[in-house]
Design a protein around this motif. Structure first.
Motif, PDB file in Angstrom:
ATOM      1  N   LEU A  83     -13.160  -1.720   5.271  1.00 28.63           N
ATOM      2  CA  LEU A  83     -14.214  -1.276   6.181  1.00 28.63           C
ATOM      3  C   LEU A  83     -14.136  -2.008   7.505  1.00 28.63           C
ATOM      4  CD1 LEU A  83     -15.919  -1.677   3.108  1.00 28.63           C
ATOM      5  CD2 LEU A  83     -17.349  -0.129   4.441  1.00 28.63           C
ATOM      6  N   ASP A  84     -14.423  -1.276   8.562  1.00 29.08           N
ATOM      7  CA  ASP A  84     -14.677  -1.866   9.858  1.00 29.08           C
ATOM      8  C   ASP A  84     -16.058  -2.520   9.814  1.00 29.08           C
ATOM      9  OD1 ASP A  84     -14.491  -2.212  12.786  1.00 29.08           O
ATOM     10  OD2 ASP A  84     -15.999  -0.623  12.833  1.00 29.08           O
ATOM     11  N   LEU A  85     -16.362  -3.373  10.802  1.00 34.25           N
ATOM     12  CA  LEU A  85     -17.655  -4.060  10.844  1.00 34.25           C
ATOM     13  C   LEU A  85     -18.549  -3.521  11.957  1.00 34.25           C
ATOM     14  CD1 LEU A  85     -16.449  -7.738  10.192  1.00 34.25           C
ATOM     15  CD2 LEU A  85     -17.419  -6.107   8.555  1.00 34.25           C
ATOM     16  N   ARG A  98      -8.147 -11.625  15.471  1.00 33.42           N
ATOM     17  CA  ARG A  98      -8.065 -12.987  16.016  1.00 33.42           C
ATOM     18  C   ARG A  98      -7.152 -13.860  15.156  1.00 33.42           C
ATOM     19  NH1 ARG A  98     -10.588 -17.694  14.856  1.00 33.42           N
ATOM     20  NH2 ARG A  98     -11.936 -16.682  13.322  1.00 33.42           N
ATOM     21  N   GLU A  99      -7.314 -13.810  13.846  1.00 32.30           N
ATOM     22  CA  GLU A  99      -6.519 -14.647  12.963  1.00 32.30           C
ATOM     23  C   GLU A  99      -5.149 -14.045  12.676  1.00 32.30           C
ATOM     24  OE1 GLU A  99      -8.968 -15.175   9.546  1.00 32.30           O
ATOM     25  OE2 GLU A  99     -10.292 -16.622  10.535  1.00 32.30           O
ATOM     26  N   PHE A 100      -5.095 -12.720  12.584  1.00 31.03           N
ATOM     27  CA  PHE A 100      -3.834 -12.053  12.240  1.00 31.03           C
ATOM     28  C   PHE A 100      -2.898 -11.968  13.439  1.00 31.03           C
ATOM     29  CE2 PHE A 100      -1.407  -8.115  11.063  1.00 31.03           C
ATOM     30  CZ  PHE A 100      -0.774  -8.640   9.960  1.00 31.03           C
ATOM     31  N   GLY A 101      -3.477 -11.954  14.638  1.00 32.46           N
ATOM     32  CA  GLY A 101      -2.667 -11.875  15.851  1.00 32.46           C
ATOM     33  C   GLY A 101      -2.319 -10.468  16.274  1.00 32.46           C
ATOM     34  N   ILE A 102      -2.769  -9.496  15.532  1.00 26.25           N
ATOM     35  CA  ILE A 102      -2.511  -8.080  15.811  1.00 26.25           C
ATOM     36  C   ILE A 102      -3.789  -7.328  15.477  1.00 26.25           C
ATOM     37  CG2 ILE A 102      -1.185  -6.024  15.146  1.00 26.25           C
ATOM     38  CD1 ILE A 102       1.080  -7.972  14.339  1.00 26.25           C
ATOM     39  N   GLY A 103      -4.165  -6.377  16.311  1.00 30.52           N
ATOM     40  CA  GLY A 103      -5.396  -5.636  16.077  1.00 30.52           C
ATOM     41  C   GLY A 103      -5.152  -4.186  15.715  1.00 30.52           C
ATOM     42  N   LYS A 104      -6.210  -3.541  15.287  1.00 26.05           N
ATOM     43  CA  LYS A 104      -6.175  -2.088  15.084  1.00 26.05           C
ATOM     44  C   LYS A 104      -5.926  -1.416  16.428  1.00 26.05           C
ATOM     45  CE  LYS A 104     -10.358  -2.246  13.492  1.00 26.05           C
ATOM     46  NZ  LYS A 104     -11.691  -1.923  12.934  1.00 26.05           N
ATOM     47  N   PRO A 105      -5.172  -0.325  16.488  1.00 23.17           N
ATOM     48  CA  PRO A 105      -4.712   0.524  15.373  1.00 23.17           C
ATOM     49  C   PRO A 105      -3.324   0.211  14.846  1.00 23.17           C
ATOM     50  CG  PRO A 105      -4.298   1.646  17.432  1.00 23.17           C
ATOM     51  CD  PRO A 105      -4.932   0.320  17.793  1.00 23.17           C
ATOM     52  N   PHE A 136      -3.584  -3.012   8.865  1.00 27.34           N
ATOM     53  CA  PHE A 136      -4.016  -2.236   7.694  1.00 27.34           C
ATOM     54  C   PHE A 136      -3.181  -2.608   6.469  1.00 27.34           C
ATOM     55  CE2 PHE A 136      -5.294   0.344  11.339  1.00 27.34           C
ATOM     56  CZ  PHE A 136      -6.601   0.674  11.008  1.00 27.34           C
ATOM     57  N   HIS A 137      -1.880  -2.786   6.681  1.00 28.89           N
ATOM     58  CA  HIS A 137      -1.010  -3.203   5.584  1.00 28.89           C
ATOM     59  C   HIS A 137      -1.429  -4.565   5.057  1.00 28.89           C
ATOM     60  CE1 HIS A 137       2.432  -0.458   7.281  1.00 28.89           C
ATOM     61  NE2 HIS A 137       1.444   0.222   6.741  1.00 28.89           N
ATOM     62  N   ALA A 138      -1.839  -5.452   5.978  1.00 28.89           N
ATOM     63  CA  ALA A 138      -2.275  -6.787   5.558  1.00 28.89           C
ATOM     64  C   ALA A 138      -3.525  -6.711   4.697  1.00 28.89           C
ATOM     65  CB  ALA A 138      -2.535  -7.656   6.788  1.00 28.89           C
ATOM     66  N   ALA A 139      -4.431  -5.810   5.051  1.00 31.87           N
ATOM     67  CA  ALA A 139      -5.656  -5.647   4.258  1.00 31.87           C
ATOM     68  C   ALA A 139      -5.332  -5.124   2.867  1.00 31.87           C
ATOM     69  CB  ALA A 139      -6.618  -4.707   4.974  1.00 31.87           C
ATOM     70  N   ALA A 140      -4.452  -4.149   2.793  1.00 31.50           N
ATOM     71  CA  ALA A 140      -4.054  -3.627   1.486  1.00 31.50           C
ATOM     72  C   ALA A 140      -3.403  -4.722   0.654  1.00 31.50           C
ATOM     73  CB  ALA A 140      -3.108  -2.444   1.661  1.00 31.50           C
ATOM     74  N   LEU A 151      -9.086   3.600  16.689  1.00 27.88           N
ATOM     75  CA  LEU A 151      -8.757   2.304  16.094  1.00 27.88           C
ATOM     76  C   LEU A 151      -8.836   2.339  14.574  1.00 27.88           C
ATOM     77  CD1 LEU A 151     -10.632  -0.152  18.509  1.00 27.88           C
ATOM     78  CD2 LEU A 151      -8.267   0.673  18.624  1.00 27.88           C
ATOM     79  N   ASP A 152      -9.849   3.009  14.041  1.00 32.49           N
ATOM     80  CA  ASP A 152     -10.052   3.022  12.599  1.00 32.49           C
ATOM     81  C   ASP A 152      -9.378   4.215  11.931  1.00 32.49           C
ATOM     82  OD1 ASP A 152     -11.764   0.690  12.045  1.00 32.49           O
ATOM     83  OD2 ASP A 152     -13.190   1.691  13.352  1.00 32.49           O
ATOM     84  N   ALA A 153      -9.865   5.409  12.222  1.00 31.90           N
ATOM     85  CA  ALA A 153      -9.403   6.575  11.471  1.00 31.90           C
ATOM     86  C   ALA A 153      -7.936   6.900  11.743  1.00 31.90           C
ATOM     87  CB  ALA A 153     -10.286   7.776  11.783  1.00 31.90           C
ATOM     88  N   LEU A 154      -7.564   7.045  13.008  1.00 27.63           N
ATOM     89  CA  LEU A 154      -6.166   7.360  13.314  1.00 27.63           C
ATOM     90  C   LEU A 154      -5.249   6.201  12.942  1.00 27.63           C
ATOM     91  CD1 LEU A 154      -4.338   9.557  14.487  1.00 27.63           C
ATOM     92  CD2 LEU A 154      -4.561   8.435  16.718  1.00 27.63           C
TER      93      LEU A 154
END
Length: 230
Positions: free
Chosen positions: A12-14, A152-159, A164-168, A187-190
């Motif tokens: 989920l996005d926040l 911020r922590e991952f160094g890469i943002g959506k999209p 997304f791979h990191a979250a999975a 950013l989220d859906a696409l």
């Protein structure tokens, strides 16, 4: 169409998915301004000038590109720059940022957010993915999430698909087993679609879908999301 049989976890996005972000940021900026008025009045005056504030933002964008995914660092260093230009103590920037950041975590949830998290977390492992600087622990929602992935922590943002791979991966799932839920069409859906996830677009304000590829499901609320699994 959404394939419920594939879903083993949910991300989920926040901001603007679980709470409206603009009122939160506006309130935090007012609290910061009040703090600066008391301790660094020249900097407070500088932040009150739209032209000066835009110049500071432009300076940060041009000179600190490495911070583009770290909204906290951008905010902190913008305050530091304002203090320096106003002839006040730049060392106040850390304390000033903490004043802003603490207020930024005081969010007002959408009415459907907590019930949805309670319902979903009882059925699936959840992760949150955010380009912003909300802290789900300080917000009070940390217990619902198995993982929290921030740009911020991952160094890469959506999209970018990699976040997304990191979250999975944090949920020990393949991307095709995860449903991503968020309010931002791009950013989220696409982003989720391009990463290989199923995508649920939370469209609370009846916006028009702007892309050729379509989300697997469009929702007016998180209640509708929960209804899919009842």
């Amino acid at each position: 169409m959404l394939d419920l049989t594939r879903i083993k976890g949910i991300s989920l996005d926040l901001d603007d998915t679980l709470w409206p972000v603009l009122p939160t940021i506006e309130r935090a900026e007012k609290v910061l301004h009040g703090w600066l008025v008391e301790r660094a009045p020249m900097s407070a005056a500088l932040f009150s000038s739209p032209q000066a504030l835009q110049e500071i933002r432009d300076h940060m964008k041009a000179n600190r590109p490495e911070l583009k995914h770290d909204l906290s660092a951008i905010r902190r260093e913008s305050i530091r720059l304002a203090l320096y230009r106003a002839g006040e103590n730049p060392l106040l920037a850390d304390e000033a940022f903490e004043v802003f950041f603490a207020e930024r975590q005081r969010v007002t949830l959408f009415d459907d957010a907590r019930p949805a998290l309670e319902f979903l977390s009882a059925r699936f492992p959840l992760a949150c993915i955010s380009n912003g600087n909300a802290d789900v622990g300080r917000v009070g929602l940390g217990s619902f999430f198995r993982a929290s992935i921030s740009a911020r922590e991952f160094g890469i943002g959506k999209p970018d698909p990699r976040i997304f791979h990191a979250a999975a991966g944090a949920l020990d799932l393949n991307v095709e087993q995860v449903l991503h839920v968020g309010d931002d069409a791009t950013l989220d859906a696409l982003g989720a679609l391009n990463a290989g996830m199923q995508a649920a677009w939370v469209n609370r304000s009846e916006q028009l879908w702007p892309h050729q590829a379509e989300p697997h499901v469009t929702l007016a609320s998180l209640d509708e999301l929960c209804a899919l699994f009842r």
